[in-house]
Design a protein around this motif. Structure first.
Motif, PDB file in Angstrom:
ATOM      1  N   SER A 133       0.820  -1.207   0.000  1.00 26.78           N
ATOM      2  CA  SER A 133       0.000   0.000   0.000  1.00 26.78           C
ATOM      3  C   SER A 133       0.858   1.264   0.000  1.00 26.78           C
ATOM      4  O   SER A 133       0.340   2.354  -0.149  1.00 26.78           O
ATOM      5  CB  SER A 133      -0.930  -0.007   1.207  1.00 26.78           C
ATOM      6  OG  SER A 133      -0.167   0.162   2.372  1.00 26.78           O
ATOM      7  N   HIS A 134       2.159   1.122   0.178  1.00 27.26           N
ATOM      8  CA  HIS A 134       3.069   2.276   0.110  1.00 27.26           C
ATOM      9  C   HIS A 134       3.472   2.452  -1.348  1.00 27.26           C
ATOM     10  O   HIS A 134       4.279   1.679  -1.864  1.00 27.26           O
ATOM     11  CB  HIS A 134       4.291   1.989   0.994  1.00 27.26           C
ATOM     12  CG  HIS A 134       5.140   3.202   1.250  1.00 27.26           C
ATOM     13  ND1 HIS A 134       5.717   3.914   0.239  1.00 27.26           N
ATOM     14  CD2 HIS A 134       5.511   3.809   2.401  1.00 27.26           C
ATOM     15  CE1 HIS A 134       6.406   4.919   0.757  1.00 27.26           C
ATOM     16  NE2 HIS A 134       6.288   4.871   2.074  1.00 27.26           N
ATOM     17  N   ARG A 135       2.857   3.433  -2.002  1.00 28.30           N
ATOM     18  CA  ARG A 135       3.006   3.503  -3.450  1.00 28.30           C
ATOM     19  C   ARG A 135       4.461   3.740  -3.856  1.00 28.30           C
ATOM     20  O   ARG A 135       5.001   3.074  -4.735  1.00 28.30           O
ATOM     21  CB  ARG A 135       2.110   4.592  -4.026  1.00 28.30           C
ATOM     22  CG  ARG A 135       1.715   4.295  -5.459  1.00 28.30           C
ATOM     23  CD  ARG A 135       0.927   5.447  -6.075  1.00 28.30           C
ATOM     24  NE  ARG A 135      -0.208   5.846  -5.246  1.00 28.30           N
ATOM     25  CZ  ARG A 135      -0.608   7.119  -5.105  1.00 28.30           C
ATOM     26  NH1 ARG A 135       0.039   8.075  -5.711  1.00 28.30           N
ATOM     27  NH2 ARG A 135      -1.652   7.419  -4.360  1.00 28.30           N
ATOM     28  N   GLY A 136       5.088   4.708  -3.169  1.00 18.94           N
ATOM     29  CA  GLY A 136       6.479   5.033  -3.507  1.00 18.94           C
ATOM     30  C   GLY A 136       7.378   3.821  -3.384  1.00 18.94           C
ATOM     31  O   GLY A 136       8.207   3.544  -4.255  1.00 18.94           O
ATOM     32  N   ALA A 137       7.192   3.054  -2.315  1.00 18.83           N
ATOM     33  CA  ALA A 137       8.044   1.896  -2.084  1.00 18.83           C
ATOM     34  C   ALA A 137       7.818   0.832  -3.148  1.00 18.83           C
ATOM     35  O   ALA A 137       8.759   0.157  -3.579  1.00 18.83           O
ATOM     36  CB  ALA A 137       7.785   1.315  -0.702  1.00 18.83           C
ATOM     37  N   MET A 138       6.562   0.681  -3.599  1.00 25.07           N
ATOM     38  CA  MET A 138       6.291  -0.336  -4.615  1.00 25.07           C
ATOM     39  C   MET A 138       6.962   0.043  -5.937  1.00 25.07           C
ATOM     40  O   MET A 138       7.606  -0.790  -6.574  1.00 25.07           O
ATOM     41  CB  MET A 138       4.773  -0.475  -4.835  1.00 25.07           C
ATOM     42  CG  MET A 138       4.106  -1.480  -3.938  1.00 25.07           C
ATOM     43  SD  MET A 138       5.013  -2.991  -3.734  1.00 25.07           S
ATOM     44  CE  MET A 138       4.477  -3.880  -5.176  1.00 25.07           C
ATOM     45  N   VAL A 139       6.804   1.310  -6.326  1.00 28.33           N
ATOM     46  CA  VAL A 139       7.459   1.777  -7.555  1.00 28.33           C
ATOM     47  C   VAL A 139       8.968   1.564  -7.436  1.00 28.33           C
ATOM     48  O   VAL A 139       9.626   1.060  -8.354  1.00 28.33           O
ATOM     49  CB  VAL A 139       7.142   3.272  -7.800  1.00 28.33           C
ATOM     50  CG1 VAL A 139       7.950   3.798  -8.968  1.00 28.33           C
ATOM     51  CG2 VAL A 139       5.665   3.451  -8.049  1.00 28.33           C
TER      52      VAL A 139
END
Lengths: 335, 330
Positions: free
Chosen positions: B53-59
């Motif tokens: 759910s952490h968008r930055g971390a997934m990218v």
């Protein structure tokens, strides 16, 4: 508080002695030879005499103690004489650089102003930028400003200074020709023109370092503000009808600055040492550049003294940070 | 699953996690909501869900994996030798034969970036593993054995007081020659840089782990394990280490970033790997002389360094958020 300070100062002495010993032994174990550049035509017995003259003939512990004496006794005496016009240090041997054959501290004294103007100023600027950014991002958490601030500071400390520096040189030094890409240390500020030249050549190194420092400090500021904004006393302050401005800038800010100030104090020694890379990029001949040339030239006294000065600064500022923490926050008691 | 249900699930998992010592016990418990009986929950699955759910971390994770793929699989696809000198094709721009151009000796930049990335990332990972192993060992030992606490923490403080970059420069300059002679220039430098970075960056991890172990020691499950006579080594391996794994993992992720930056900084100062052995930092350093004519050669390796470090930092951020139960689920 005073006893704590005294105790810490006493503890710092063995720490520093140990660090100096580590650095000394590291240099001692090195295979590099300070006479490596002497031509091969020089006969071995002359070489041996040169070795004696450099003080390399005696065993390492003698040289170590001699260096300690020079560092802690002769040099302070010399500067004392220099200031008060006395003659205490007459005839005593100061620490001499192998490369330049002049006293190490004189060379360092020549270099300190460059490092302080560029790196010190950028640290100051970085702090001044970082504090408001941290305050606003915490106050408006998850707003676009906060998101942007987080992203920029992430980039700020992910981009190594040697990359940002080079990119700035390419853009502003080469393509746009706005700023000179090499820092001219011979420039003396005499009139408006030279002052303007000084400002122009400082812009890029200061920007690079300020960006890097601001990125880290603004993160600390934000985290510390967030910690405090959720506290009960903030609710109390709001409940008794204080204006939002007073609540944030008086109550919260003062409390959140406590840990941030210690972080700033802890980062100060890096002003002298850590900017080695930036000095190299912009060719500023400050302390960092001095260290690198000394390492390349096997200049043992210079490397030893410089590294040890960095260590003293780190120990000193850690101590200052701890004491500041106790002074600023009455809840912390050391005794 | 609606938001409230998810919250409920998460909070149940937390209480279960807090009361059960190992994650295995969680799966054995009967699910409290029969509707979701089919879904298995474990601590790691939970963290992964939170991490996603952490968008930055997934990218960042996707980009980081892509970079690793680029440097590991890339050389098999783009088979030009990064050290092959083609003097007639030197200083070329972007073309079909050389998508990212060539350097001053006509070596293909794409191949060099791949080879350089391999070394840079390998240095980052290895140095991180050394630093984390050392740091967690010292942290756990000093937190767990009270008698060793004071001396080990003094040691940590001593190391923290060392001026690290000057010392690193010193170590690399002084010991490069002897190590190169005994292990070969590339391997010798690799060993030297990795161990130098590892030996000077374990202190933060040690402090964090020690603090956590000290807190853990006061918990009931440790007391319980102690009361049934668990020996110290099993105590540490079974009960203490798994519970301090999350701060260790966060420290490890951030450690990769610092190690990569330190290695490229050393290379940039000309004290890293030998010239014919590319790393991203070395490529940048070699290109600085010609940055006016060929800025892309400076910018490309710099971009790779920055991007990798940025990704790793974001992953660390996401991991910290996902693993901290206080902010989990917010």
């Amino acid at each position: 508080m005073l006893t704590y300070t005294i105790r810490r100062l006493l503890l710092a002495i063995p720490t520093l002695l140990f660090i100096s010993l580590v650095i000394f032994l590291l240099l001692e174990a090195s295979p590099g030879d300070p006479l490596g550049d002497v031509p091969l035509t020089v006969p071995p017995e002359v070489k041996e005499r040169m070795r004696e003259a450099l003080g390399l003939g005696s065993p390492w512990y003698v040289r170590y103690v001699l260096w300690l004496k020079q560092f802690f006794w002769v040099e302070p005496l010399y500067w004392f004489d220099h200031v008060f016009g006395t003659q205490f240090s007459a005839g005593m041997q100061r620490i001499i650089s192998f490369q330049s054959r002049s006293p190490v501290f004189d060379v360092i004294a020549q270099r300190v102003p460059q490092t302080l103007t560029v790196v010190g100023f950028s640290y100051l600027l970085g702090v001044l930028i970082a504090l408001p950014i941290g305050i606003i991002s915490a106050y408006k958490q998850y707003s676009w400003f906060d998101q942007l601030g987080t992203f920029v500071s992430m980039i700020g400390f992910s981009m190594p200074t040697f990359f940002t520096g080079v990119v700035l040189i390419i853009i502003f030094g080469v393509k746009l020709q706005w700023f000179p890409s090499v820092y001219d240390t011979t420039l003396e500020v005499r009139d408006w023109n030279s002052f303007w030249a000084q400002v122009r050549q400082m812009v890029m190194p200061v920007t690079v370092l300020a960006l890097y420092n601001a990125a880290q400090i603004s993160r600390f500021m934000r985290a510390s503000m967030l910690d405090n904004l959720g506290q009960d006393y903030v609710r109390t302050a709001r409940a008794k009808g204080l204006s939002e401005r007073t609540v944030v800038l008086k109550h919260v800010l003062r409390n959140s600055l406590i840990p941030v100030i210690t972080v700033i104090a802890l980062g100060l020694p890096a002003v002298f040492g850590g900017a080695i890379i930036t000095e190299q990029v912009f060719k500023v001949n400050g302390l960092g550049q001095l260290l690198i040339t000394a390492i390349h030239g096997n200049d043992i006294p210079m490397v030893l003294t410089l590294t040890f000065i960095f260590a003293i600064l780190i120990v000193l500022f850690t101590l200052i940070a701890d004491i500041l923490y106790g002074v600023l926050d009455p809840r912390i008691r050391y005794d | 699953m609606t938001e409230t249900e998810r919250q409920h699930d998460l909070s149940v998992t937390e209480t279960v996690d807090a009361s059960a010592a190992s994650a295995g016990a969680v799966a054995a418990l009967p699910p409290d909501n029969p509707l979701h009986a089919g879904e298995t929950r474990s601590q790691w699955r939970d963290i992964w869900r939170q991490f996603r759910s952490h968008r930055g971390a997934m990218v960042a994770l996707v980009l980081f994996l892509a970079t690793i793929l680029f440097v590991v699989v890339g050389p098999y696809v783009w088979t030009i030798d990064p050290t092959y000198v083609d003097i007639r094709a030197r200083n070329q721009g972007f073309s079909a034969a050389h998508p990212l151009g060539t350097d001053q000796l006509g070596r293909d930049m794409l191949a060099r970036l791949m080879a350089g990335g391999r070394v840079s990332i390998a240095v980052g990972l290895t140095a991180m593993i050394i630093a984390i192993t050392l740091g967690s060992l010292i942290g756990v030992v000093s937190g767990y054995f009270r008698r060793l606490d004071a001396p080990l923490m003094r040691l940590t403080e001593l190391f923290l007081a060392l001026p690290l970059l000057p010392l690193l420069l010193l170590m690399v300059t002084l010991f490069r020659e002897p190590l190169s002679q005994s292990f070969g220039p590339a391997m010798g430098t690799f060993i030297l840089i990795v161990s130098a970075i590892g030996a000077t960056s374990w202190m933060q991890a040690a402090r964090i782990v020690r603090g956590d172990v000290l807190g853990l020691k006061e918990r009931e499950f440790i007391l319980a394990a102690k009361s049934i006579g668990t020996p110290a080594h099993r105590m540490i391996l079974r009960h203490v280490l798994p519970n301090v794994l999350s701060p260790i993992m966060v420290a490890a992720t951030l450690g990769i970033a610092t190690a990569i930056i330190t290695e490229s900084a050393l290379s940039f100062l000309g004290l890293g790997f030998p010239p014919d052995f590319p790393t991203w930092g070395r490529l940048l350093y070699d290109a600085v002389d010609q940055m006016i004519m060929y800025p892309s050669r400076v910018i490309l390796p710099g971009l790779f360094i920055s991007l990798t470090v940025l990704c790793v930092n974001y992953i660390g951020d996401g991991l910290r958020d996902a693993m901290d139960p206080r902010i989990r689920g917010r």
